[in-house]
Design an enzyme around this catalytic site. Structure first.
Site, PDB file in Angstrom:
ATOM      1  N   ARG A  30       9.429  32.878  34.805  1.00  0.00           N
ATOM      2  CA  ARG A  30       9.518  32.258  33.689  1.00  0.00           C
ATOM      3  C   ARG A  30       8.835  33.467  32.845  1.00  0.00           C
ATOM      4  NH1 ARG A  30       5.364  29.537  30.466  1.00  0.00           N
ATOM      5  NH2 ARG A  30       6.393  28.013  28.996  1.00  0.00           N
ATOM      6  N   TRP A  66       1.722  33.044  33.558  1.00  0.00           N
ATOM      7  CA  TRP A  66       1.873  34.208  32.347  1.00  0.00           C
ATOM      8  C   TRP A  66       1.388  33.892  31.288  1.00  0.00           C
ATOM      9  CZ3 TRP A  66       4.162  35.030  27.673  1.00  0.00           C
ATOM     10  CH2 TRP A  66       4.387  36.258  27.470  1.00  0.00           C
ATOM     11  N   ASP A  67       1.680  32.442  30.670  1.00  0.00           N
ATOM     12  CA  ASP A  67       0.959  31.924  29.706  1.00  0.00           C
ATOM     13  C   ASP A  67      -0.624  32.170  29.679  1.00  0.00           C
ATOM     14  OD1 ASP A  67       3.264  30.190  30.487  1.00  0.00           O
ATOM     15  OD2 ASP A  67       3.227  29.486  28.544  1.00  0.00           O
ATOM     16  N   THR A  68      -1.225  31.746  30.655  1.00  0.00           N
ATOM     17  CA  THR A  68      -2.687  31.705  30.761  1.00  0.00           C
ATOM     18  C   THR A  68      -3.082  32.987  30.819  1.00  0.00           C
ATOM     19  OG1 THR A  68      -2.721  29.494  32.080  1.00  0.00           O
ATOM     20  CG2 THR A  68      -4.764  30.958  32.443  1.00  0.00           C
TER      21      THR A  68
END
Length: 637
Positions: free
Chosen positions: A99, A209-211
């Site tokens: 992602r 990745w977001d975190t």
């Protein structure tokens, strides 16, 4: 992160290549990460375009479908949507990027100054899209994220989603010192400048990745906006062992190490911290032990078994050199056992002097400086040796545990422990031992699986892991296991070489256990009332657990950790008085360390090697390798 060669935007099928968006007009780029979304992607794209038209000029935005190696009709649908509307672009990858990897790949090629992404299931109410874009486009924030855990939101969160989400966010706030409440809400935006600053630093390519993006943004002092959103879950959320534990959990640990530990590691600090931890561990023992009783146990010790233990342990070192010779030979280099034994002595002495197992790299320096063996080969041989050490300890422990299960020895162990440790019931211990025995059986089976993988052209690892999960973290977890298997494969080219290296590994650790048993018999109070079988079982587990405790690179040579683990096992399993058990642990470790240091000093003099110079050299090589990887990235970076 640059994209791999086989991941590139593609023009719609049977159509002329699209004209790139006019970068002078496009302000906002919305990226929709998509993997097998044939049922929803068309509706999502149309809803996104309509929502953007509600507050932006018709030519001020673009929508990019970041299709991540789909194997359904998503690519075909994305191609058609791109033909129908020139503001829609299809970003395609021939293989799974994950992602995060798909997002970065699309953002690299996006035209907008404000970069937006959200989940294609549209779980977040799209009325918040204008606010999300405005946080970056109008209010000047660097990063913005929706939150399902702030006051003012309306989020329908079933327990199976809410509890894991709260736990994960609490862990991130505590371990990574984030001030945000929700790190995984799939509704975020960032400025082009923030992306350019952060994307090379963010290492995860998958769900973390977001975190990582949010945590690194905060650490760099960027302005991060978090605002409440209305959110409704779509689809079924399932616990995924690969993603949630091996993937997300390991990434939290990795990021914590990189941000909080690694920047503070220097030789002075590590030596000082290791010394403090060692002293603290030994001083802590005095809280539970009477120092005079420990000294009394030392005075009563019989020196004859101690001398015998020293000689037995000394015999194991030429075997270590022999094993290292066989490993190097499989890698194409043949050296004398005497020289390689000295190299092992020096590296293990380095591990006693420096914490964090800095001595491991010293061996690669020694064989390079004195025999011209390239550093990559030196490190590969060391990795193979470490794998065989772990394989051997695990196999031996698993075999003993399995034996307890088969012979009903678990009951005898339970009786011994419950009788030696007040307040612990025999039933509880018996259950724990049986569970441990079951784990031992699984461990042995896993080792056989890894060996079979290393000896076969068939990739069993990915096949098995994929049965437990279809998440993009499968590749990540499989690669970790494959790297471990590669250590076996390096010396498993033939059955004879594998058996030879494995057999010597068993002999090395059997002598390590024999050394501890001889030291234990030097204390009459330690072995009185125990049969020979009990002594062997107690000594074996004490040494095994003690050595596993030393794997944690907290103090030089694991001093303190080894003694604590050894003492606990001898007291619990053998009913040995704590002071005597501790004295035996200290003496056992002292014998082994003394042999190591004497051998290391003699080898350093013989080879004219300085430990400090070796550590400096290897540290400099690591820095040079890191700079080279940054200046000359590989195709896979």
């Amino acid at each position: 992160m640059t994209s791999p060669d086989d991941a590139s935007p593609r023009a719609p099928a049977n159509a002329d290549p699209q004209t790139p968006a006019d970068t002078d007009r496009v302000r906002v780029s919305v990226v929709l990460p998509a993997y097998n979304e044939e049922e929803s992607i068309e509706a999502t794209v149309r809803t996104t375009v309509e929502t953007l038209e509600g507050f932006l000029a018709a030519d001020a935005f673009e929508v990019i479908v970041a299709e991540d190696g789909c194997d359904d009709r998503t690519p075909e649908i994305a191609d058609r949507l791109a033909r129908e509307d020139d503001r829609v672009t299809h970003s395609h990858s021939d293989r799974r990027l994950g992602r995060g990897g798909a997002l970065e790949f699309a953002f690299d090629r996006a035209a907008g100054d404000t970069l937006v992404y959200f989940d294609t299931d549209l779980a977040t109410d799209m009325r918040h899209l204008e606010e999300l874009v405005g946080k970056i486009d109008r209010e000047g924030y660097d990063v913005a994220t929706g939150s399902r855990w702030m006051p003012g939101d309306e989020a329908d969160r079933p327990a199976k989603r809410g509890v894991p989400s709260r736990g994960f966010n609490l862990l991130v706030r505590t371990v990574l010192r984030s001030t945000l409440r929700d790190h995984q809400c799939g509704f975020k935006a960032l400025s082009r400048e923030a992306f350019d600053e952060l994307h090379d630093a963010v290492e995860d390519d998958h769900w973390f990745w977001d975190t990582e993006l949010l945590v690194r943004a905060q650490r760099r002092g960027l302005r991060v906006a978090e605002f409440p959103v209305d959110w409704e879950p779509k689809g079924d959320s399932k616990v995924d062992l690969v993603r949630d534990v091996f993937g997300m959990g390991s990434q939290i640990v990795r990021l914590w190490w990189q941000l909080s530990v690694s920047p503070r590691i220097t030789r002075t600090r590590t030596v000082a911290a290791g010394a403090v931890l060692t002293i603290a561990a030994l001083v802590l023992m005095t809280v539970y032990l009477d120092p005079s009783a420990v000294l009394g146990a030392f005075r009563e010790a019989d020196p004859v078994p101690v001398v015998a233990a020293t000689l037995v342990y000394l015999v194991s070192w030429p075997l270590r050199g022999l094993r290292y010779r066989d490993i190097l030979e499989e890698l194409g280099y043949r050296e004398r056992v005497g020289f390689l034994t000295g190299a092992v002595f020096i590296s293990q002495t380095g591990n006693l002097v420096f914490p964090a197992r800095a001595g491991d790299a010293v061996r690669a320096y020694v064989v390079k400086a004195r025999r011209g063996i390239p550093y990559p080969t030196g490190f590969a041989s060391l990795a193979a040796e470490r794998v065989f050490d772990l394989l051997t300890i695990t196999a031996m422990a698993g075999a003993v545990l399995a034996g307890l299960l088969v012979t009903d020895g678990a009951g005898a162990v339970a009786t011994a422990v419950s009788g030696n440790v007040p307040g612990v019931s025999e039933a509880a211990v018996s259950t724990a031992v049986r569970v441990a025995a079951g784990v031992g059986v699984v461990a042995v089976a896993s080792l056989l699986f890894i060996v079979a993988t290393a000896r076969s052209d068939t990739n069993y690892v990915r096949t098995i892991v994929s049965r437990f999960s279809e998440d993009s973290y499968v590749d990540y977890v499989a690669s970790v296991i494959e790297e471990f298997a590669a250590g076996v494969q390096a010396v498993a080219g033939t059955r004879a070489s594998f058996v030879r290296v494995g057999g010597v590994s068993v002999a090395v650790w059997a002598l390590d256990v024999a050394t501890a048993l001889l030291v234990l018999t030097a204390f009459p109070a330690a072995t009185d009332g125990m049969t020979l079988t009990q002594i062997v079982v107690v000594g074996f587990f004490a040494v095994s657990v003690g050595n596993l405790a030393k794997v944690l690179p907290l103090s030089p040579g694991g001093i303190g950790l080894y003694e604590a683990a050894f003492t606990a096992l001898v007291v619990g399993l053998g009913g040995v008085p704590a002071a005597v058990a501790f004295a035996a642990a200290v003496l056992d470790h002292a014998v082994k360390n003394a042999v190591t240091v004497v051998g290391g000093v003699v080898s350093m003099v013989a080879f004219n090697v300085s430990l400090t110079d070796a550590v400096d050299e290897t540290a400099q090589l690591d820095e040079e390798a890191e700079r080279e990887s940054e200046e000359f990235p590989t195709d896979d970076d």
